[in-house]
Design a protein around this motif. Structure first.
Motif, short mmCIF file in Angstrom:
data_model
loop_
_atom_site.label_atom_id
_atom_site.label_comp_id
_atom_site.label_asym_id
_atom_site.label_seq_id
_atom_site.Cartn_x
_atom_site.Cartn_y
_atom_site.Cartn_z
N LEU A 74 38.66 40.99 44.52
CA LEU A 74 38.34 40.88 42.82
C LEU A 74 39.38 41.50 42.18
O LEU A 74 39.70 41.21 41.08
N CYS B 195 40.55 40.75 35.95
CA CYS B 195 39.45 41.72 36.72
C CYS B 195 40.13 42.80 37.30
O CYS B 195 40.97 42.55 38.51
N LYS C 277 36.15 46.65 36.96
CA LYS C 277 35.21 45.65 36.61
C LYS C 277 34.82 44.91 37.94
O LYS C 277 33.63 44.63 38.04
N GLN D 214 31.89 46.82 39.20
CA GLN D 214 30.59 46.53 38.02
C GLN D 214 30.22 45.26 38.89
O GLN D 214 28.81 45.04 38.80
N ILE D 215 30.91 44.36 39.15
CA ILE D 215 30.44 43.05 39.60
C ILE D 215 29.91 43.24 41.03
O ILE D 215 28.71 42.54 41.19
N LEU E 1 26.13 41.99 41.77
CA LEU E 1 25.66 40.97 42.62
C LEU E 1 25.58 41.16 44.22
O LEU E 1 25.32 40.30 45.04
N ALA F 43 28.90 38.63 46.29
CA ALA F 43 29.32 38.27 44.94
C ALA F 43 30.52 37.09 44.93
O ALA F 43 30.23 36.21 43.91
N ILE G 225 29.57 33.97 42.75
CA ILE G 225 30.27 33.48 41.72
C ILE G 225 30.86 31.95 41.68
O ILE G 225 30.91 30.95 40.83
N LEU H 120 28.02 36.11 36.05
CA LEU H 120 28.66 37.33 35.32
C LEU H 120 28.02 37.52 34.08
O LEU H 120 28.32 38.71 33.49
N ILE I 212 26.87 41.49 32.57
CA ILE I 212 27.48 42.76 33.14
C ILE I 212 28.56 43.26 32.08
O ILE I 212 29.25 42.45 31.50
N ILE J 250 31.99 42.31 30.39
CA ILE J 250 32.91 41.01 30.67
C ILE J 250 32.11 40.04 30.04
O ILE J 250 30.92 39.29 30.23
N SER K 189 34.96 36.07 31.87
CA SER K 189 33.96 35.42 32.90
C SER K 189 34.76 34.16 33.18
O SER K 189 34.85 33.74 34.66
#
Length: 742
Positions: free
Chosen positions: A88, A96, A100, A103-104, A108, A112, A116, A124, A127, A130, A135
């Protein structure tokens, strides 16, 4: 290791990966066992230190040793927390960074990527930090990375390169493979993929040589090639059939031959859908629409408002003359009057005949009579519009900018939203193709006065049509200025431009310093002299931007490609601390002279604009989430920034073609004149090139080649029916006024 197909897991792409050809990558790979092998093949978008799985054949190369010739590869979906964060935060995912990404994954979990891909933007939502815009970028990046990879893998076996597959994916989306399996000729909808390449791929997919898809595609290919490359609006049906037969049956076996009957059936099938047939003339549908609609609009403009009877017009012209300390010639004064007596007017004439003087007078007198009027001055290129503004002292713009048009979109001003303009002055009309003129006049009110200004003896537009010539042939009121004024008669540039136009040999006075002819027969030595001349003019105080090196062709020692390389090595060689940027086969360097080749309204730069590369640097983007590379170009004091994917808009501009120079001018112009360019030795080409020079012109070559060009006044006829359509619409209009019937 035998040269057989096997799956090999490879990891850790090393630093020495480099591109040899488009999408053809060769580099070192560290295997899990620790040995280093070479890898070659299509690995589009592979990042350094990324894990991939490659399927291919081992082979030995004389120079590079053991290699894996790639048949397919895939990027495994990240599974662990560390892998997901690394993916990511990689350059593959836009918008991203590492923060970030963490955090994702915290939100998730390790799945993730799957979440996604499956749920999209809602996954997303909520969060912190974001938003919807970010997103969207992340979701699109994640989906395209794995979806595009699958499409590339499936299409590689048919000879579709990774770049082609990526472009096809952008065009057709997730159904790309199914669409191309049904009709591989739809690849022609993708940028820079022509019929011959699509045909090669179609054969690998098993499409029959007599397939209707193939015949339709070839007909459109031949028609578009002839129209868009030669400037025609149509070609004759017999010519279309004969040329298509040559292409379709070039390598055909007996059972694969396409017949005339099959072509005629295909033409009948395409008529009205993608082509228009009219009196044996075959048009691309769009060009037929442009021609017909433009003719109708011109007829409406002609009959919408008569001229004003102004007893005080002579007084207004006299006042302008007194104010500016000048006297107009009789035909110049007549041209000014005609603007007020006619709804439309064509003003044409060669260099030194006073077109600019007439236009400035028209503007002054029109504004004095109609002080509240709206006047718009336009030209087809940014360079031409800036020149128009400089000589008139009135703001001017490009046609694209005036009507708010980006190709592929509907212009902001159009038939339903008219320009608030009372007088429209269009300069350099010889450069305007039928498409652009149609879109401009479509946005004009029926009572707007229109002045068309141009030199009928210059090269016609690069795009289809011959608008200026057609306007004059159709009887649009025209004033042609012919008198060369005394103050410019001393200029050898003006004198020789008119001599070339009349088919007369050059007349050069060695006592004067504004025109030189340096004799040299050897093309390689001509190129060397061009380079030395540019260097010498720069020593004399001219800037690189003051010098235009023009050539009739791109290829050969004296073509723009070779000259650009030679001039850069002399004027702007590589040096320590001078940054460079290599994109595919092209290299840009700080200090390079570059040419904009597309219109970009967001950057406010247009096709034909020339600038100097000021900076190439790596920095953080505006939100500091990722590092980006940028190149900054100085366009006459205005700095414009480009990212890597935008560099396709630029090419080196040390030397450009004469066609590309239209609408511009420079203090110094240098041209090669060689029989190596025999097929391009034409009077109007060298006339156009010479008239770009303001102070000095240098021709380098042979008088033999120059005389061939001067004698060759065979201007390739362009297929256009605009003039006869205008006449036909005018006749209908006149008949209706008299009888009330069409």
């Amino acid at each position: 290791m035998n040269p057989q197909t096997e799956s090999v897991s490879l990891e850790g792409v090393m630093k020495d990966i480099f591109f040899r050809k488009e999408d053809f990558l060769i580099g070192s790979i560290q295997t899990k066992e620790g040995s280093i092998v070479k890898i070659k093949g299509n690995l589009y978008g592979v990042e350094k230190n990324e894990d991939i799985v490659v399927k291919g054949k081992w082979e030995t190369h004389a120079t590079y040793g053991m290699q894996v010739a790639v048949e397919a590869w895939e990027r495994p979906i990240p599974q662990t927390r560390e892998q997901v964060i690394a993916f990511l935060s990689s350059p593959l995912v836009k918008g991203c960074g590492t923060k970030k990404a963490i955090q994702i994954v915290d939100a998730l979990g390790e799945n993730a990527i799957d979440i996604i891909s499956r749920e999209g933007i809602p996954a997303l939502t909520g969060i912190k930090g974001i938003g919807k815009k970010r997103s969207k970028k992340i979701v699109e990046s994640v989906r395209s990375t794995f979806e595009a990879q699958k499409i590339i893998s499936e299409l590689l076996v048919y000879g579709i390169t990774a770049t082609m597959a990526i472009k096809a994916h952008k065009r057709f989306g997730s159904n790309t493979v199914a669409i191309l399996h049904e009709n591989p000729y739809r690849l022609m909808e993708v940028d820079k993929i022509g019929f011959l390449k699509a045909d090669e791929i179609a054969r690998k997919m098993g499409i029959m040589p007599t397939s209707g898809f193939r015949i339709d595609a070839c007909l459109e290919f031949v028609l578009n090639e002839r129209c868009y490359k030669a400037g025609h609006c149509y070609i004759k049906e017999e010519e279309l059939i004969q040329k298509a037969l040559l292409v379709l049956n070039h390598h055909a076996q007996d059972h694969e031959v396409v017949t005339i009957e099959e072509l005629e059936q295909s033409i009948f099938h395409l008529d009205g859908e993608r082509i228009i047939i009219e009196d044996g003339c075959v048009y691309p549908k769009q060009l037929h629409q442009y021609e017909e609609r433009l003719a109708r609009k011109l007829s409406i403009l002609r009959g919408s408002r008569g001229g004003e009877a102004m007893s005080f017009l002579d007084k207004k012209i006299q006042m302008h003359q007194r104010k500016n300390g000048m006297i107009l010639a009789n035909n110049q004064r007549e041209a000014v009057k005609q603007l007020f007596f006619k709804q439309m007017l064509v003003l044409t004439g060669g260099p030194g005949t006073g077109k600019t003087t007439v236009v400035k007078t028209m503007l002054d007198v029109f504004e004095s009579i109609y002080p509240k009027s709206n006047i718009a001055l336009v030209a087809p290129t940014g360079r031409a519009s800036r020149k128009l503004a400089e000589v008139t002292g009135v703001e001017a713009t490009t046609i694209h900018r005036l009507i708010g048009w980006r190709p592929g979109e509907i212009p902001e001003f159009n038939k339903d939203n008219k320009l608030p303009v009372d007088l429209l002055i269009i300069d350099e009309v010889s450069m305007v193709g039928i498409n652009l003129m149609h879109k401009l006049l479509d946005a004009v009110k029926n009572d707007t006065k229109v002045l068309f200004v141009g030199d009928i003896d210059q090269l016609p537009s690069v795009s289809p049509g011959n608008v200026l010539s057609d306007l004059m042939q159709a009887g649009i009121p025209t004033v042609r200025l012919t008198e060369v004024f005394r103050q410019v008669q001393e200029s050898q540039i003006v004198t020789n431009a008119h001599r070339i136009n009349k088919g007369q040999s050059l007349s050069i006075d060695p006592k004067k310093s504004d025109f030189y002819f340096i004799e040299q027969e050897n093309p390689k030595k001509i190129a060397q002299l061009i380079t030395s001349s540019v260097h010498r003019f720069m020593q004399l105080g001219y800037e690189l931007s003051d010098i235009l090196v023009l050539s009739p062709m791109k290829k050969g020692h004296c073509g723009t490609l070779a000259l650009n390389h030679r001039l850069r090595e002399r004027i702007n060689p590589p040096s320590v601390g001078k940054n460079e940027w290599k994109v595919g086969e092209r290299l840009f360097r700080e200090g390079d002279k570059v040419l904009q080749t597309e219109n970009d309204r967001n950057k406010d730069v247009y096709n034909g604009d020339m600038g100097i590369v000021k900076f190439i640097e790596k920095r953080r983007n505006k939100d500091s989430s990722e590092m980006i590379e940028t190149m900054t170009v100085d366009f006459g004091g205005r700095l414009v920034e480009y990212e890597r994917e935008e560099l396709k808009q630029l090419q080196l501009g040390y030397a450009i073609t004469i066609h590309k120079s239209q609408g511009g001018e420079a203090p110094v112009v240098i041209l090669p004149v060689t029989t190596q360019h025999y097929i391009m030795l034409a009077r109007n080409l060298y006339y156009t090139g010479l008239t770009r020079a303001k102070e000095r012109a240098v021709f380098i070559g042979t008088y033999k080649a120059m005389d061939i060009a001067i004698r060759n006044n065979t201007i390739a006829k362009r297929n256009s029916r605009l003039a006869e359509r205008i006449v036909a619409f005018n006749q209908k209009s006149d008949r209706y006024k008299k009888t009330g019937k069409l």
